[in-house]
Design an enzyme around this catalytic site. Structure first.
Site, PDB file in Angstrom:
ATOM      1  N   GLU A  84       0.029  -1.437  10.595  1.00 14.38           N
ATOM      2  CA  GLU A  84      -0.611  -0.256   9.998  1.00 14.38           C
ATOM      3  C   GLU A  84      -0.433   0.970  10.876  1.00 14.38           C
ATOM      4  OE1 GLU A  84      -4.570  -0.904   8.511  1.00 14.38           O
ATOM      5  OE2 GLU A  84      -4.898   1.242   8.142  1.00 14.38           O
TER       6      GLU A  84
ATOM      7  N   GLU B 248      -7.464  -9.190  12.190  1.00 16.00           N
ATOM      8  CA  GLU B 248      -6.917  -8.082  12.971  1.00 16.00           C
ATOM      9  C   GLU B 248      -6.880  -8.424  14.449  1.00 16.00           C
ATOM     10  OE1 GLU B 248      -9.181  -4.524  12.177  1.00 16.00           O
ATOM     11  OE2 GLU B 248      -8.806  -4.618  10.016  1.00 16.00           O
TER      12      GLU B 248
ATOM     13  N   ASP C 138      -9.287 -10.757   3.792  1.00 17.70           N
ATOM     14  CA  ASP C 138      -9.628 -10.357   5.163  1.00 17.70           C
ATOM     15  C   ASP C 138     -10.846 -11.116   5.672  1.00 17.70           C
ATOM     16  OD1 ASP C 138      -7.866  -8.447   6.190  1.00 17.70           O
ATOM     17  OD2 ASP C 138      -8.808  -6.811   5.084  1.00 17.70           O
TER      18      ASP C 138
HETATM   19  O1  KIV Z   1      -8.492  -3.854   4.230  1.00 20.74           O
HETATM   20  C1  KIV Z   1      -7.411  -3.369   3.859  1.00 20.74           C
HETATM   21  O2  KIV Z   1      -7.288  -2.732   2.817  1.00 20.74           O
HETATM   22  C2  KIV Z   1      -6.252  -3.574   4.728  1.00 20.74           C
HETATM   23  C3  KIV Z   1      -4.992  -2.867   4.363  1.00 20.74           C
HETATM   24  C4  KIV Z   1      -5.105  -1.437   4.725  1.00 20.74           C
HETATM   25  C5  KIV Z   1      -3.794  -3.494   4.977  1.00 20.74           C
HETATM   26  O3  KIV Z   1      -6.333  -4.274   5.691  1.00 20.74           O
END
Ligand code: KIV
Length: 271
Positions: A189, A122, A90
């Site tokens: 999500e 995101e 991420d």
């Molecule tokens: O950060 C995370 O764990 C996520 C998942 C919930 C998809 O983005």
């Protein structure tokens, strides 16, 4: 010649082929070397170094505080434990929104300093330029729509998203845009299953759900939740596969008892 059988890494092409032949994709979060070794060895297709590390590893209430340096630390630890899975990281809050040059710099830092295979961010149309710019560097990008925890203070709650027509319509348009831009996959999500099914059918790229029902191309959960390490979080979509909180607590209680009673260590456990 090496005697070790070569283990092939999962690739974005293989994930696409899995969708095409109707094979479901398995994905869990991972934040450290030891856990990544177990998850990869158990045959997961994708490991996500999620910014949920902010919650489950650091104890913050939201995903907002985690930094790019901290994500790189988690990602490089995970990568050292992986032989087969595709590892996605991420981009943390503040490292890509509103500035495509910074987004590219952040994505490059993650790829270069951790050895990850792709990044996730995101949002939809509002981060179009950042996605396009990152893709120009040849970095695989996974999208994330529906409940996007980095925008929690905009939503106000972690409840189901896109129940109303207007939000559902925007989500469908964003999903198509992400595919058009070149994202290799998409996370949906906490949205209604019927909407997730429709998006999955309309897109050719794999759609991975969390709280998005069964009619998507794969599933992702936070590993601490599904192993029952974290007991407080109990959303309807979560299936617990173990009660590690109890197993670990019992083991530690036993250890404390053995130390206090001088049962541990014995002569056999000493030098
Ligand atoms: O950060 C995370 O764990 C996520 C998942 C919930 C998809 O983005």
């Amino acid at each position: 010649m090496s005697q070790h059988k070569e283990v092939k890494l999962v690739t974005t092409h293989q994930l696409l082929a899995m969708k095409q032949r109707g094979e479901k994709i398995s994905m869990l979060t991972a934040y450290d070397f030891s856990m990544a070794t177990i998850l990869d060895g158990a045959g997961l297709d994708v490991l996500l170094v999620g910014d949920s590390a902010s919650n489950v590893m650091a104890g913050h209430e939201t995903t907002l505080p985690i930094t790019l340096d901290q994500m790189i630390y988690h990602a490089s630890s995970v990568i050292r434990g992986v032989k087969r899975a595709f590892v996605v990281v991420d981009l943390p809050f503040g490292s890509y929104q509103g500035n495509s040059s910074e987004a590219l710099r952040s994505a490059i830092r993650i790829m270069k300093e951790s050895g990850a295979h792709g990044i996730k961010l995101e949002g939809g149309a509002e981060i179009k330029e950042s996605i396009t710019r990152i893709l120009t560097a040849g970095i695989p990008v996974m999208g994330h729509l529906g409940l996007t925890p980095q925008s929690i203070y905009k939503f106000g709650t972690y409840s189901v998203r896109a129940k109303e027509d207007a939000e559902a319509q925007k989500l469908i348009e964003d999903a198509k845009l992400l595919q058009e831009l070149g994202c290799f996959a998409l996370v949906l999500e906490k949205i209604p299953s019927t909407l997730a099914k429709r998006v999955t059918e309309e897109l050719t790229i794999p759609v991975i759900g969390i709280g998005a029902g069964p009619d998507v191309d794969g599933q992702v959960l936070v590993v601490h939740d599904m192993l029952g390490i974290n007991k407080e979080f109990k959303p309807r979509f979560l299936r617990r596969y173990a009660d590690l909180h109890e197993i670990m607590s019992e083991a530690v209680r036993h250890y404390v008892q053995d130390v206090k009673s001088r049962d541990f260590p014995t002569q056999q456990e000493a030098y």
